[in-house]
Design a protein around this motif. Structure first.
Motif, mmCIF file in Angstrom:
data_model
loop_
_atom_site.group_PDB
_atom_site.id
_atom_site.type_symbol
_atom_site.label_atom_id
_atom_site.label_comp_id
_atom_site.label_asym_id
_atom_site.label_seq_id
_atom_site.Cartn_x
_atom_site.Cartn_y
_atom_site.Cartn_z
ATOM 1 N N THR A 99 0.829 -1.203 0.000
ATOM 2 C CA THR A 99 0.000 0.000 0.000
ATOM 3 C C THR A 99 0.865 1.256 0.000
ATOM 4 N N LEU A 100 0.294 2.296 -0.555
ATOM 5 C CA LEU A 100 0.899 3.634 -0.539
ATOM 6 C C LEU A 100 -0.156 4.613 -0.038
ATOM 7 N N ASP A 101 0.129 5.293 1.081
ATOM 8 C CA ASP A 101 -0.815 6.218 1.707
ATOM 9 C C ASP A 101 -0.228 7.617 1.776
ATOM 10 N N TYR A 102 -1.114 8.596 1.670
ATOM 11 C CA TYR A 102 -0.716 9.987 1.919
ATOM 12 C C TYR A 102 -1.596 10.543 3.020
ATOM 13 N N GLU A 103 -0.951 11.136 4.025
ATOM 14 C CA GLU A 103 -1.669 11.746 5.142
ATOM 15 C C GLU A 103 -1.530 13.261 5.055
ATOM 16 N N THR A 104 -2.658 13.965 5.071
ATOM 17 C CA THR A 104 -2.670 15.408 4.870
ATOM 18 C C THR A 104 -1.954 16.132 6.015
ATOM 19 N N LYS A 105 -1.678 17.408 5.790
ATOM 20 C CA LYS A 105 -0.939 18.196 6.785
ATOM 21 C C LYS A 105 -1.700 18.297 8.101
ATOM 22 N N ALA A 106 -0.931 18.201 9.170
ATOM 23 C CA ALA A 106 -1.482 18.368 10.521
ATOM 24 C C ALA A 106 -0.517 19.241 11.316
ATOM 25 N N GLU A 107 -1.063 20.147 12.101
ATOM 26 C CA GLU A 107 -0.212 21.043 12.878
ATOM 27 C C GLU A 107 0.212 20.378 14.173
ATOM 28 N N ILE A 108 1.508 20.444 14.446
ATOM 29 C CA ILE A 108 2.064 19.902 15.679
ATOM 30 C C ILE A 108 2.483 21.064 16.575
ATOM 31 N N THR A 109 2.139 20.976 17.867
ATOM 32 C CA THR A 109 2.378 22.078 18.808
ATOM 33 C C THR A 109 3.052 21.544 20.065
ATOM 34 N N GLY A 110 4.052 22.259 20.537
ATOM 35 C CA GLY A 110 4.697 21.942 21.802
ATOM 36 C C GLY A 110 5.077 23.219 22.537
ATOM 37 N N TYR A 111 5.288 23.115 23.846
ATOM 38 C CA TYR A 111 5.636 24.266 24.681
ATOM 39 C C TYR A 111 7.032 24.040 25.262
ATOM 40 N N ALA A 112 7.966 24.917 24.881
ATOM 41 C CA ALA A 112 9.360 24.770 25.306
ATOM 42 C C ALA A 112 9.651 25.701 26.486
ATOM 43 N N PRO A 113 10.049 25.151 27.645
ATOM 44 C CA PRO A 113 10.413 26.017 28.777
ATOM 45 C C PRO A 113 11.639 26.877 28.417
ATOM 46 N N CYS A 114 11.557 28.161 28.755
ATOM 47 C CA CYS A 114 12.698 29.034 28.468
ATOM 48 C C CYS A 114 12.840 30.085 29.570
ATOM 49 N N THR A 115 14.085 30.366 29.920
ATOM 50 C CA THR A 115 14.370 31.391 30.927
ATOM 51 C C THR A 115 15.015 32.613 30.304
ATOM 52 N N ALA A 116 15.752 32.393 29.200
ATOM 53 C CA ALA A 116 16.478 33.500 28.596
ATOM 54 C C ALA A 116 15.759 34.076 27.379
ATOM 55 N N CYS A 117 14.637 33.472 26.977
ATOM 56 C CA CYS A 117 13.950 33.985 25.794
ATOM 57 C C CYS A 117 13.195 35.266 26.140
ATOM 58 N N ALA A 118 12.820 36.011 25.123
ATOM 59 C CA ALA A 118 12.154 37.309 25.332
ATOM 60 C C ALA A 118 10.875 37.130 26.121
ATOM 61 N N GLY A 119 10.764 37.899 27.200
ATOM 62 C CA GLY A 119 9.573 37.808 28.041
ATOM 63 C C GLY A 119 9.651 36.696 29.049
ATOM 64 N N GLY A 120 10.768 35.938 29.069
ATOM 65 C CA GLY A 120 10.899 34.816 29.993
ATOM 66 C C GLY A 120 11.141 35.285 31.421
ATOM 67 N N PRO A 121 11.122 34.371 32.358
ATOM 68 C CA PRO A 121 10.902 32.940 32.123
ATOM 69 C C PRO A 121 9.447 32.617 31.762
ATOM 70 N N GLY A 122 9.300 31.522 31.048
ATOM 71 C CA GLY A 122 7.984 31.118 30.591
ATOM 72 C C GLY A 122 8.122 30.005 29.560
ATOM 73 N N PHE A 123 7.217 29.975 28.596
ATOM 74 C CA PHE A 123 7.239 28.951 27.560
ATOM 75 C C PHE A 123 7.163 29.616 26.197
ATOM 76 N N SER A 124 7.943 29.107 25.274
ATOM 77 C CA SER A 124 7.760 29.495 23.880
ATOM 78 C C SER A 124 6.900 28.425 23.203
ATOM 79 N N VAL A 125 5.977 28.877 22.366
ATOM 80 C CA VAL A 125 5.069 27.951 21.672
ATOM 81 C C VAL A 125 5.706 27.564 20.345
ATOM 82 N N GLU A 126 6.063 26.291 20.201
ATOM 83 C CA GLU A 126 6.747 25.770 19.020
ATOM 84 C C GLU A 126 5.734 25.043 18.136
ATOM 85 N N LYS A 127 5.676 25.438 16.855
ATOM 86 C CA LYS A 127 4.709 24.830 15.943
ATOM 87 C C LYS A 127 5.355 24.474 14.611
#
Length: 272
Positions: A99-127
């Motif tokens: 078989t050969l399958d194609y799966e359409t685009k899906a958005e993946i989201t994660g939250y990365a803990p950060c202390t030195a990023c702008a506005g940190g400490p907090g989480f940056s939203v990675e997509k």
């Protein structure tokens, strides 16, 4: 003389009636019709559509400057799939297909803990968006057939081609950055299957099934300007629950009907 002819006529009529009675008692020829019998072995084509529900992946970001960062609360949106395949029925109970399958685009989201990023400490939203091609060799056991319904179980192994595109992140203070382009990786993939086939005709059937798939890892393009600028976001353990509906066309798997056998009338026997 007249009496003689009367007797002769009566004798002829009696002989004719006797012959007719014997003919009526003759058994009629018997014609035996042998039905078509399905035989094992035969090619089939399949086409499927389906809905994919992803499990939560394992996301991370590794960089020699900023260190290892493990994402939290990762999710992937659901997606649709479409597939085609060709298979062969080896026995009454075992078949396989590619078989050969194609799966359409899906958005993946994660939250990365950060202390030195702008506005940190907090989480940056990675997509990022992922889409997947899968090629797989599958084997199935057809358990049996009842009222044209054949349940089955199976398994498959193959490869997935996972593409991540549209990578971006948003810092705690709302600042963001996006990365163009895409990055693709080949992965080992495997699946478990279960379902049932309903035979509409000897050649056409409807297939409703479920598959559990392990599809490997998605990697983004390099994040220029972050840390060393040489590291990608990585999402491992891509798994999915897949609900499929398809059709199968089996080529003529029936043996040609033998020529009907004609049995001659049996000899007449008499007890006299």
């Amino acid at each position: 003389m007249i009496s003689f002819f009367k007797r002769l006529s009566l004798a002829g009529a009696a002989a004719a009636m006797s012959t007719a009675a014997l003919a009526a008692d003759l058994p009629a020829p018997v014609i035996e019709h042998i039905p078509e019998v399905p035989v094992s072995g035969g090619w089939y084509l399949r086409g499927d559509i389906g809905y994919k529900v992803y499990g939560d992946p394992t996301g991370s970001f590794n960089d020699p400057v900023i260190g290892d960062i493990r994402f939290e609360r990762e999710t992937i949106d659901d997606a649709w799939m479409i597939g085609v395949g060709v298979g062969y029925q080896f026995t009454d109970y075992f078949r396989g297909d590619l078989t050969l399958d194609y799966e359409t685009k899906a958005e993946i989201t994660g939250y990365a803990p950060c202390t030195a990023c702008a506005g940190g400490p907090g989480f940056s939203v990675e997509k990022a968006d992922i889409d997947i091609w899968t090629v797989m060799l599958n084997g199935y056991v057809d358990i049996g057939t009842w009222y044209n319904i054949t349940p089955y179980v199976g398994a498959g192994v193959g490869a997935s081609y996972v593409t991540a595109s549209g990578a971006n992140f948003v810092n705690p203070d709302g600042s963001s950055q996006s990365y163009g382009g895409s990055y693709s990786t080949w992965n080992f993939a495997w699946a478990l299957h279960a379902g049932a086939e309903y035979a509409v005709t000897p050649n056409w059937s409807i297939d409703a099934g479920y598959s559990y798939k392990d599809l490997g890892t998605a990697k983004t393009v390099r994040y220029a300007g972050v840390g060393s600028g040489q590291t990608r976001a990585k999402n491992e353990d891509l798994t999915a629950h897949e609900f499929r509906l398809g059709v199968r066309y089996s080529f003529d798997n029936y043996a040609a009907a033998p020529t009907p056998v004609y049995y001659p009338a049996q000899p007449i026997t008499s007890n006299f």
